[in-house]
Design a protein around this motif. Structure first.
Motif, mmCIF file in Angstrom:
data_model
loop_
_atom_site.group_PDB
_atom_site.id
_atom_site.type_symbol
_atom_site.label_atom_id
_atom_site.label_comp_id
_atom_site.label_asym_id
_atom_site.label_seq_id
_atom_site.Cartn_x
_atom_site.Cartn_y
_atom_site.Cartn_z
ATOM 1 N N GLN A 125 0.843 -1.072 -0.480
ATOM 2 C CA GLN A 125 -0.122 -0.046 0.254
ATOM 3 C C GLN A 125 1.188 1.389 -0.264
ATOM 4 O OE1 GLN A 125 -2.157 -0.758 3.924
ATOM 5 N NE2 GLN A 125 -1.023 1.062 4.527
ATOM 6 N N PRO A 126 0.318 2.809 0.221
ATOM 7 C CA PRO A 126 1.347 3.406 -0.423
ATOM 8 C C PRO A 126 1.615 4.251 0.769
ATOM 9 C CG PRO A 126 -0.937 3.948 -1.185
ATOM 10 C CD PRO A 126 -0.974 2.879 -0.691
ATOM 11 N N LYS A 162 -8.711 2.202 -2.604
ATOM 12 C CA LYS A 162 -8.286 3.019 -1.928
ATOM 13 C C LYS A 162 -7.715 2.835 -0.670
ATOM 14 C CE LYS A 162 -12.433 4.956 -4.142
ATOM 15 N NZ LYS A 162 -13.748 5.938 -3.638
ATOM 16 N N TYR A 163 -7.140 4.372 -0.622
ATOM 17 C CA TYR A 163 -6.155 4.121 0.703
ATOM 18 C C TYR A 163 -6.575 5.197 1.715
ATOM 19 C CZ TYR A 163 -4.188 -0.019 -1.631
ATOM 20 O OH TYR A 163 -3.329 -0.152 -3.346
ATOM 21 N N GLN A 172 3.403 -1.729 -9.376
ATOM 22 C CA GLN A 172 2.077 -1.328 -10.239
ATOM 23 C C GLN A 172 0.980 -0.925 -10.454
ATOM 24 O OE1 GLN A 172 2.776 -3.676 -7.221
ATOM 25 N NE2 GLN A 172 4.935 -5.089 -7.968
ATOM 26 N N GLU A 173 0.990 0.048 -9.210
ATOM 27 C CA GLU A 173 -0.955 0.998 -9.410
ATOM 28 C C GLU A 173 -0.346 2.337 -10.162
ATOM 29 O OE1 GLU A 173 -2.618 0.559 -5.322
ATOM 30 O OE2 GLU A 173 -1.158 -1.518 -5.092
ATOM 31 N N LYS A 174 -1.374 2.505 -10.472
ATOM 32 C CA LYS A 174 -1.504 3.995 -10.857
ATOM 33 C C LYS A 174 -2.006 4.779 -10.323
ATOM 34 C CE LYS A 174 -3.224 6.383 -14.744
ATOM 35 N NZ LYS A 174 -4.135 6.486 -16.054
ATOM 36 N N LEU A 175 -1.909 6.429 -10.097
ATOM 37 C CA LEU A 175 -1.801 7.027 -8.847
ATOM 38 C C LEU A 175 -3.474 7.568 -9.399
ATOM 39 C CD1 LEU A 175 -2.157 8.998 -6.603
ATOM 40 C CD2 LEU A 175 -0.663 9.658 -7.486
ATOM 41 N N ASN A 205 6.613 6.316 -9.105
ATOM 42 C CA ASN A 205 5.513 5.386 -8.521
ATOM 43 C C ASN A 205 6.051 6.400 -7.048
ATOM 44 O OD1 ASN A 205 7.912 4.374 -7.503
ATOM 45 N ND2 ASN A 205 7.095 2.947 -6.276
ATOM 46 N N GLN A 206 7.047 7.787 -7.265
ATOM 47 C CA GLN A 206 6.802 8.694 -5.972
ATOM 48 C C GLN A 206 6.521 9.608 -6.045
ATOM 49 O OE1 GLN A 206 10.951 8.249 -5.266
ATOM 50 N NE2 GLN A 206 11.435 5.897 -5.371
#
Length: 102
Positions: A24-25, A94-95, A44-47, A70-71
């Motif tokens: 997770q973020p 969602k986080y 692997q995730e897109k914001l 990813n940063q």
């Protein structure tokens, strides 16, 4: 080395790092004392969205800038001392993360 001068070797094991293991973020520093928060999301995730809310649930405007795939840097120059919730939405979920402004 023990009190009596004896010693014993420990078993040696190999550790293999296989890359980014974030599930997770991740936000840091926390607590926040400056004007920037760094955020890393799993590779692997897109914001999709970032929202910031105060303790009462009021949405606060937040600006962010991508520094790599990813940063991200989150700009929070006008935050008063207190507890805030950062809501992060990616293409995989969602986080929510609590941050503290000192």
């Amino acid at each position: 080395l023990d009190f009596d001068g004896s010693f014993q070797y420990s078993k040696v094991i190999m550790v293999i790092y296989t890359g980014n293991t974030l599930s997770q973020p991740y936000l840091f520093p926390n607590p926040v004392s400056g004007n920037l928060i760094k955020m890393i999301i799993p590779n692997q995730e897109k914001l999709l969205a970032i929202n910031l809310h105060d303790k009462a649930g009021k949405k606060i405007r937040i600006e962010h800038k991508s520094t790599s795939l990813n940063q991200f840097l989150l700009f929070v120059p006008n935050l008063q001392k207190g507890v805030y919730i950062v809501q992060i939405e990616t293409d995989r979920g969602k986080y929510s993360e609590k941050i503290i402004r000192e």
